[in-house]
Scaffold this active site. Structure first.
Site, PDB file in Angstrom:
ATOM      1  N   PRO A 131       0.775  -1.247   0.000  1.00  0.00           N
ATOM      2  CA  PRO A 131       0.000   0.000   0.000  1.00  0.00           C
ATOM      3  C   PRO A 131       0.807   1.298   0.000  1.00  0.00           C
ATOM      4  O   PRO A 131       0.790   2.067   0.962  1.00  0.00           O
ATOM      5  CB  PRO A 131      -0.842  -0.136   1.270  1.00  0.00           C
ATOM      6  CG  PRO A 131       0.020  -0.952   2.184  1.00  0.00           C
ATOM      7  CD  PRO A 131       0.719  -1.933   1.290  1.00  0.00           C
ATOM      8  N   CYS A 132       1.457   1.587  -1.111  1.00  0.00           N
ATOM      9  CA  CYS A 132       2.211   2.828  -1.232  1.00  0.00           C
ATOM     10  C   CYS A 132       1.295   4.050  -1.205  1.00  0.00           C
ATOM     11  O   CYS A 132       1.747   5.157  -0.913  1.00  0.00           O
ATOM     12  CB  CYS A 132       3.078   2.815  -2.485  1.00  0.00           C
ATOM     13  SG  CYS A 132       2.226   2.374  -3.997  1.00  0.00           S
TER      14      CYS A 132
END
Length: 171
Positions: A131-132
């Site tokens: 989850p950047c």
């Protein structure tokens, strides 16, 4: 993704953030691409492997708000430093954000390493799953997302995180 994984299998799926191309090789998910063309990517085989089908199911559950953690075999390709950053991304909980500087500190890096962390974050070949989108600027603003800031904001809203734009809309 930096390079086309030769011999990878792919599957295209619709999502609230556009068509996603899922790429797998040797039983692991190796990439997720935004704005997938319906005819596929040269160098990939269009076939629904078990990992691709499971990734599609889990991503669908995520977009419906029913999944907070992914349970998929992953094999992102990158440098040792990028791998460290991506491993740290996987530990950022659903519905929260962190900063590039906080990730750098978590990794035991010197002050000023937030730019290097940001570059590794931008090279993440598995957006959404790693989850950047949960990494924001030091002042809480949305910065740098390979899929565009609109997608980043949508993903954060899906997780119940108010963005600065959401706050501005209140006033």
């Amino acid at each position: 993704m930096p390079a086309d994984p030769v011999g990878a299998s792919s599957l295209v799926m619709p999502s609230p953030i556009g068509r996603l191309e899922l790429l797998a090789r040797d039983g692991a998910l190796v990439g997720i691409r935004f704005d997938a063309a319906s005819d596929g990517t040269p160098g990939t085989r269009r076939e629904g492997t078990d990992v691709l089908r499971e990734a599609r199911i889990q991503l669908g559950e995520y977009f419906e708000g029913r999944r907070r953690v992914f349970d998929l075999p992953l094999r992102p390709v990158g440098t040792a430093f990028q791998q460290r950053v991506w491993t740290a991304l996987a530990d950022v909980p659903w519905g929260t954000t962190t900063t590039y500087g906080a990730l750098a500190r978590l990794l035991g890096l010197p002050a000023g390493a937030s730019r290097a962390v940001g570059a590794a974050n931008g090279a993440n070949p598995l957006p959404v799953v790693l989850p950047c989108h949960r990494v924001v600027g030091s002042d809480g603003t949305l910065t740098g997302y390979a899929g565009g800031l609109e997608r980043k904001a949508l993903l954060l809203r899906l997780e119940g995180v108010a963005t600065a734009a959401d706050q501005d809309a209140l006033f």
